[in-house]
Design a protein around this motif. Structure first.
Motif: not given
Length: 354
Positions: A319-323, A326-330, A332-345
């Protein structure tokens, strides 16, 4: 107190057998090991754990070998494991409570399969019937099933499995499955299983062919039906059969609306078909976000056999990649940060771009 045997068939399993037996040695009253022709130290390892060892001449039938092993067991209940599996959680109390308070029920354990994909090491969970009363037997030459109509109950017993992590057994399995298909050409289960073997060999057209057959014959109430649809979607993408899969997704949307793996595969499919023919399918672009959001709403559950992450970190990352694209940077960053909580490299790598 009812007694419990572990029942196994083995061949040349010296690298993993000790790990398996170590995990159950204090749980069972009896260890039954049937050897089908080992040339290594498998028997010696089994002996060191006090196993009762029997030789069996392999005849290309897993059910025959397993049933021979079950006939050697003397306990009230049997637990079946393969040598590349091992118990990984504290489950002795649950297992003994189950066998002492049930007579006509089969216990399903959660097996966690380790495999490799594009993101690296991944894991899938599946519930399999492995704990059952002593009178039951198997049927089927390969991917054998317990021949019983007794109800199945999911147990919180976890079994790790890494037998397919660094090796493929398709050379052994495919001829057996082809034989079963020849005998019963409309048996969806064998088409489903052989499709998985062909997928592992990257023979995507053959995988798609057999999943199409499975889909046409399958009983929608069977436990593997949802996974057949998911595999069918992936095979359609891999083999380029995108238009036909669109109809499958449209037909299954309501039935599988609560299955994260299905929503995840559908999102990938929508992206694939849009890239193939943008003018015709660009209207499907919003469906990508919708599917990933549904994945996250569903979350990680035990309702279905599933790949870990489709209801959490993998969906968040995609979902972060999708955002991002499609230019929805904020967002995207939010999704990546949440995924990192699962240690998703992969999400950590994406986030380093900002």
């Amino acid at each position: 107190m009812k007694t419990l045997s572990i029942v196994m068939i083995v061949r040349n399993e010296e690298k993993v057998l000790g790990r398996c037996l170590e995990s159950i040695k204090n749980l069972v009253d009896e260890i039954i090991v049937v050897d089908t022709g080992s040339k290594d130290t498998t028997k010696e390892i089994a002996t060191s754990f006090g196993a009762k060892i029997y030789d069996y001449e392999w005849n290309d039938s897993f059910s025959d070998a397993r049933n021979y092993a079950l006939e050697q067991a003397t306990s009230d209940w049997n637990l079946v494991l393969d040598s590349d599996e091992y118990l990984s959680n504290e489950s002795a109390d649950e297992i003994h409570n189950f066998i002492n308070n049930n007579n006509n029920t089969i216990g399903r354990v959660k097996r966690i399969d380790k495999f490799k994909d594009k993101a690296g090491d991944s894991f899938a969970q599946t519930f399999i019937s492995r704990l059952f009363p002593r009178n039951l037997r198997y049927k089927g030459k390969i991917h054998e099933q317990i021949d019983s109509s007794l109800p199945r109950v999911k147990l919180s017993v976890e079994v790790q499995h890494d037998g397919y992590y660094n090796q493929s057994r398709s050379e052994r399995n495919i001829p057996l499955l082809l034989h079963e298909i020849k005998v019963a050409p409309q048996e969806a289960y064998y088409h489903y299983q052989i499709a998985k073997e062909y997928r592992g060999l990257e023979k995507h057209e053959l995988s798609y062919h057999h999943l199409k057959q499975a889909y046409s014959y399958i009983d929608k109430t069977t436990s593997y039906y949802p996974n057949t649809i998911v595999d069918y979607i992936y095979a359609g993408m891999a083999s380029g059969e995108l238009d036909e899969i669109l109809q499958v997704i449209n037909d299954e949307n309501n039935r599988l609306s609560d299955f994260a793996d299905y929503q995840f595969a559908s999102a990938l499919y929508y992206l694939e078909i849009i890239m193939k023919n943008t003018n015709k399918y660009v209207h499907l672009l919003p469906e990508i976000e919708i599917c990933y959001q549904k994945c996250l709403q569903i979350g990680e559950t035990d309702k279905y056999d599933s790949v870990m992450g489709t209801g959490s970190f993998s969906a968040l990352h995609n979902l972060g990649v999708f955002y991002e694209v499609t230019g929805q940077t904020t967002k995207a960053i939010e999704c990546y940060k949440k995924a990192i909580e699962y240690d998703y490299k992969p999400s950590l790598q994406r986030l380093q771009n900002y």
